[in-house]
Design a protein around this motif. Structure first.
Motif, PDB file in Angstrom:
ATOM      1  N   SER A   5     -17.762 -19.216 -19.724  1.00  0.00           N
ATOM      2  CA  SER A   5     -18.536 -18.049 -19.291  1.00  0.00           C
ATOM      3  C   SER A   5     -19.387 -17.381 -20.376  1.00  0.00           C
ATOM      4  O   SER A   5     -20.497 -16.964 -20.065  1.00  0.00           O
ATOM      5  CB  SER A   5     -17.629 -17.025 -18.616  1.00  0.00           C
ATOM      6  N   PRO A   6     -18.934 -17.221 -21.650  1.00  0.00           N
ATOM      7  CA  PRO A   6     -19.800 -16.583 -22.654  1.00  0.00           C
ATOM      8  C   PRO A   6     -21.111 -17.338 -22.865  1.00  0.00           C
ATOM      9  O   PRO A   6     -22.177 -16.736 -22.972  1.00  0.00           O
ATOM     10  CB  PRO A   6     -18.949 -16.593 -23.930  1.00  0.00           C
ATOM     11  N   GLU A   7     -21.009 -18.678 -22.910  1.00  0.00           N
ATOM     12  CA  GLU A   7     -22.189 -19.521 -23.077  1.00  0.00           C
ATOM     13  C   GLU A   7     -23.110 -19.395 -21.867  1.00  0.00           C
ATOM     14  O   GLU A   7     -24.327 -19.306 -21.990  1.00  0.00           O
ATOM     15  CB  GLU A   7     -21.748 -20.979 -23.245  1.00  0.00           C
ATOM     16  N   LYS A   8     -22.476 -19.360 -20.680  1.00  0.00           N
ATOM     17  CA  LYS A   8     -23.240 -19.234 -19.442  1.00  0.00           C
ATOM     18  C   LYS A   8     -23.948 -17.878 -19.388  1.00  0.00           C
ATOM     19  O   LYS A   8     -25.113 -17.787 -19.010  1.00  0.00           O
ATOM     20  CB  LYS A   8     -22.293 -19.383 -18.243  1.00  0.00           C
ATOM     21  N   ARG A   9     -23.230 -16.820 -19.815  1.00  0.00           N
ATOM     22  CA  ARG A   9     -23.797 -15.481 -19.816  1.00  0.00           C
ATOM     23  C   ARG A   9     -24.996 -15.392 -20.766  1.00  0.00           C
ATOM     24  O   ARG A   9     -26.020 -14.796 -20.434  1.00  0.00           O
ATOM     25  CB  ARG A   9     -22.737 -14.454 -20.230  1.00  0.00           C
ATOM     26  N   ALA A  10     -24.851 -15.996 -21.949  1.00  0.00           N
ATOM     27  CA  ALA A  10     -25.946 -15.999 -22.929  1.00  0.00           C
ATOM     28  C   ALA A  10     -27.164 -16.727 -22.378  1.00  0.00           C
ATOM     29  O   ALA A  10     -28.304 -16.276 -22.541  1.00  0.00           O
ATOM     30  CB  ALA A  10     -25.484 -16.657 -24.227  1.00  0.00           C
ATOM     31  N   THR A  11     -26.913 -17.856 -21.704  1.00  0.00           N
ATOM     32  CA  THR A  11     -28.007 -18.641 -21.122  1.00  0.00           C
ATOM     33  C   THR A  11     -28.719 -17.857 -20.021  1.00  0.00           C
ATOM     34  O   THR A  11     -29.952 -17.847 -19.956  1.00  0.00           O
ATOM     35  CB  THR A  11     -27.468 -19.973 -20.539  1.00  0.00           C
ATOM     36  N   GLN A  12     -27.955 -17.190 -19.172  1.00  0.00           N
ATOM     37  CA  GLN A  12     -28.549 -16.391 -18.092  1.00  0.00           C
ATOM     38  C   GLN A  12     -29.393 -15.238 -18.646  1.00  0.00           C
ATOM     39  O   GLN A  12     -30.460 -14.930 -18.113  1.00  0.00           O
ATOM     40  CB  GLN A  12     -27.450 -15.849 -17.179  1.00  0.00           C
ATOM     41  N   THR A  13     -28.910 -14.627 -19.736  1.00  0.00           N
ATOM     42  CA  THR A  13     -29.668 -13.540 -20.379  1.00  0.00           C
ATOM     43  C   THR A  13     -30.994 -14.053 -20.910  1.00  0.00           C
ATOM     44  O   THR A  13     -32.046 -13.426 -20.730  1.00  0.00           O
ATOM     45  CB  THR A  13     -28.850 -12.920 -21.542  1.00  0.00           C
ATOM     46  N   ILE A  14     -30.963 -15.212 -21.577  1.00  0.00           N
ATOM     47  CA  ILE A  14     -32.188 -15.797 -22.142  1.00  0.00           C
ATOM     48  C   ILE A  14     -33.156 -16.188 -21.031  1.00  0.00           C
ATOM     49  O   ILE A  14     -34.365 -15.991 -21.154  1.00  0.00           O
ATOM     50  CB  ILE A  14     -31.853 -16.992 -23.055  1.00  0.00           C
ATOM     51  N   LEU A  15     -32.626 -16.713 -19.938  1.00  0.00           N
ATOM     52  CA  LEU A  15     -33.481 -17.057 -18.795  1.00  0.00           C
ATOM     53  C   LEU A  15     -34.176 -15.814 -18.241  1.00  0.00           C
ATOM     54  O   LEU A  15     -35.369 -15.843 -17.930  1.00  0.00           O
ATOM     55  CB  LEU A  15     -32.658 -17.734 -17.690  1.00  0.00           C
ATOM     56  N   LEU A  16     -33.431 -14.714 -18.147  1.00  0.00           N
ATOM     57  CA  LEU A  16     -34.013 -13.448 -17.691  1.00  0.00           C
ATOM     58  C   LEU A  16     -35.103 -12.967 -18.649  1.00  0.00           C
ATOM     59  O   LEU A  16     -36.176 -12.537 -18.219  1.00  0.00           O
ATOM     60  CB  LEU A  16     -32.929 -12.370 -17.593  1.00  0.00           C
ATOM     61  N   LEU A  17     -34.825 -13.070 -19.947  1.00  0.00           N
ATOM     62  CA  LEU A  17     -35.801 -12.656 -20.961  1.00  0.00           C
ATOM     63  C   LEU A  17     -37.077 -13.482 -20.872  1.00  0.00           C
ATOM     64  O   LEU A  17     -38.178 -12.948 -20.951  1.00  0.00           O
ATOM     65  CB  LEU A  17     -35.202 -12.795 -22.366  1.00  0.00           C
ATOM     66  N   VAL A  18     -36.914 -14.789 -20.715  1.00  0.00           N
ATOM     67  CA  VAL A  18     -38.077 -15.692 -20.637  1.00  0.00           C
ATOM     68  C   VAL A  18     -38.916 -15.388 -19.404  1.00  0.00           C
ATOM     69  O   VAL A  18     -40.143 -15.271 -19.492  1.00  0.00           O
ATOM     70  CB  VAL A  18     -37.631 -17.172 -20.655  1.00  0.00           C
ATOM     71  N   VAL A  19     -38.262 -15.257 -18.250  1.00  0.00           N
ATOM     72  CA  VAL A  19     -38.989 -14.964 -17.000  1.00  0.00           C
ATOM     73  C   VAL A  19     -39.732 -13.637 -17.114  1.00  0.00           C
ATOM     74  O   VAL A  19     -40.918 -13.532 -16.770  1.00  0.00           O
ATOM     75  CB  VAL A  19     -38.025 -14.959 -15.794  1.00  0.00           C
ATOM     76  N   PHE A  20     -39.028 -12.611 -17.625  1.00  0.00           N
ATOM     77  CA  PHE A  20     -39.632 -11.290 -17.770  1.00  0.00           C
ATOM     78  C   PHE A  20     -40.796 -11.331 -18.762  1.00  0.00           C
ATOM     79  O   PHE A  20     -41.850 -10.740 -18.527  1.00  0.00           O
ATOM     80  CB  PHE A  20     -38.579 -10.281 -18.234  1.00  0.00           C
ATOM     81  N   PHE A  21     -40.598 -12.065 -19.868  1.00  0.00           N
ATOM     82  CA  PHE A  21     -41.657 -12.188 -20.871  1.00  0.00           C
ATOM     83  C   PHE A  21     -42.900 -12.842 -20.278  1.00  0.00           C
ATOM     84  O   PHE A  21     -44.015 -12.378 -20.486  1.00  0.00           O
ATOM     85  CB  PHE A  21     -41.174 -13.017 -22.064  1.00  0.00           C
ATOM     86  N   VAL A  22     -42.705 -13.943 -19.565  1.00  0.00           N
ATOM     87  CA  VAL A  22     -43.837 -14.688 -18.993  1.00  0.00           C
ATOM     88  C   VAL A  22     -44.616 -13.821 -18.009  1.00  0.00           C
ATOM     89  O   VAL A  22     -45.853 -13.799 -18.031  1.00  0.00           O
ATOM     90  CB  VAL A  22     -43.347 -15.998 -18.319  1.00  0.00           C
ATOM     91  N   VAL A  23     -43.904 -13.078 -17.148  1.00  0.00           N
ATOM     92  CA  VAL A  23     -44.576 -12.203 -16.170  1.00  0.00           C
ATOM     93  C   VAL A  23     -45.384 -11.122 -16.879  1.00  0.00           C
ATOM     94  O   VAL A  23     -46.568 -10.913 -16.596  1.00  0.00           O
ATOM     95  CB  VAL A  23     -43.555 -11.562 -15.203  1.00  0.00           C
ATOM     96  N   MET A  24     -44.735 -10.418 -17.835  1.00  0.00           N
ATOM     97  CA  MET A  24     -45.406  -9.340 -18.580  1.00  0.00           C
ATOM     98  C   MET A  24     -46.569  -9.881 -19.416  1.00  0.00           C
ATOM     99  O   MET A  24     -47.624  -9.258 -19.525  1.00  0.00           O
ATOM    100  CB  MET A  24     -44.413  -8.619 -19.499  1.00  0.00           C
ATOM    101  N   TYR A  25     -46.347 -11.072 -19.991  1.00  0.00           N
ATOM    102  CA  TYR A  25     -47.380 -11.676 -20.832  1.00  0.00           C
ATOM    103  C   TYR A  25     -48.643 -11.962 -20.027  1.00  0.00           C
ATOM    104  O   TYR A  25     -49.752 -11.650 -20.469  1.00  0.00           O
ATOM    105  CB  TYR A  25     -46.867 -12.970 -21.477  1.00  0.00           C
ATOM    106  N   TRP A  26     -48.481 -12.550 -18.831  1.00  0.00           N
ATOM    107  CA  TRP A  26     -49.652 -12.927 -18.048  1.00  0.00           C
ATOM    108  C   TRP A  26     -50.394 -11.710 -17.497  1.00  0.00           C
ATOM    109  O   TRP A  26     -51.618 -11.735 -17.381  1.00  0.00           O
ATOM    110  CB  TRP A  26     -49.268 -13.895 -16.927  1.00  0.00           C
ATOM    111  N   VAL A  27     -49.670 -10.650 -17.177  1.00  0.00           N
ATOM    112  CA  VAL A  27     -50.342  -9.409 -16.747  1.00  0.00           C
ATOM    113  C   VAL A  27     -51.190  -8.874 -17.906  1.00  0.00           C
ATOM    114  O   VAL A  27     -52.359  -8.530 -17.736  1.00  0.00           O
ATOM    115  CB  VAL A  27     -49.317  -8.346 -16.290  1.00  0.00           C
TER     116      VAL A  27
END
Length: 299
Positions: free
Chosen positions: A221-243
């Motif tokens: 679970s810790p590894e999974k949690r870290a991966t999910q956080t990074i996925l959220l960061l990447v998605v959020f970054f890409v959306v904000m970046y393109w705007v």
């Protein structure tokens, strides 16, 4: 002061405080025994985000330079250059974070598995290369940004209340845009590719967990949690970046910057460095443990 400016200052204050807290937290870990490469990357990202917020628009950093009695031209060149360097480093380090996590969670049978130990050994070299690249890549803006004078007379494009870009012909404008687009599209492409890869790995792991004991699931679970956080960061970054990118490109090509557009862009641009530390704090058990201990000591 407009309501948008109020939003920006609240956002900037929250972002700086959260990032400073994280910077102290990761620095204490790095100064301790055997820091993880992920902590080194996160520490870099936190520092970059603090600098991004401080150099955004007519900011605290500009006010410090004013107190040093530096000319408006020097102040504008310095703040705009640092702002562009930090923006470039933000996308580069976020990309590195995504790549590193994809390599970390890759199964031993995959092609990426052989890079696990190499990535850990070469992380410092990666930092040196990314900083050197962005410091040189953004240096061209020093020649194009000046202290704001009069738009109607000089056809300068205002980028903050006190700074503007000098007129450029279409060829130079196109080259500058192409260079930045090439770098950013390449890095966003890597982030999206590694994100898809991580989602596939997580789904496979989830299927396997159904056939295993619950303890095994807890260990992962810790590894999974870290991966999910990074996925959220990447998605959020890409959306904000393109705007932010659409606003910047449209304004740059049309050579028009409206004060309202400037404020909207600032809010969008600094949403990522404000949200990132909050996501990191909420997903890292070590940080939650520190905060709980502080709470119990205070009560």
């Amino acid at each position: 002061m407009s309501s948008l400016e109020n939003v920006f200052y609240i956002q900037a204050g929250l972002g700086v405080l959260a990032n400073i807290f994280l910077l102290f937290f990761y620095s204490s870990i790095i100064l301790g025994d055997r820091p993880k490469p992920m902590d080194l990357i996160s520490c870099q990202l936190t520092f970059i985000h603090i600098m991004m917020i401080l150099t955004g628009g007519d900011n605290m950093f500009a006010k410090i330079l004013e107190k040093l009695k530096l000319g408006n031209d020097v102040k504008c060149k310095t703040t705009f250059y640092i702002s562009r360097v930090m923006r470039g480093l933000s996308i580069c380090i976020t990309c590195l974070l995504s790549v590193f996590q994809a390599v970390t969670i890759s199964p031993s049978t995959s092609l990426l598995a052989k890079f696990k130990h190499k990535v850990k050994k070469h992380i410092i070299y990666a930092f040196f290369y990314l900083w050197s690249f962005n410091l040189s890549f953004s240096s061209r803006w020093i020649f194009y940004v000046v202290g704001f004078t009069n738009v109607s007379d000089t056809h300068q494009m205002k980028v903050t209340k006190s700074c503007s870009l000098v007129p450029m012909n279409y060829i130079i404008r196109g080259l500058n845009l192409t260079e930045t687009m090439s770098r950013d599209i390449f890095l966003v492409g890597i982030m999206l590719t590694t994100s898809v890869y991580m989602v596939i790995i997580l789904r496979r792991h989830q299927r396997q967990c159904k056939h295993l004991h619950s303890i095994s699931h807890l260990r992962a679970s810790p590894e999974k949690r870290a991966t999910q956080t990074i996925l959220l960061l990447v998605v959020f970054f890409v959306v904000m970046y393109w705007v932010d990118f659409i606003i910047s490109v449209t304004s740059f090509l049309l050579w028009i910057y409206d004060p309202v557009i400037l404020n909207v862009q600032k809010v969008v641009m600094y949403a990522y460095p404000t949200i990132t530390p909050l996501l990191q704090i909420s997903s890292d058990k070590r940080i939650i443990s520190v905060l709980k201990n502080l709470y119990y000591k205070c009560h």
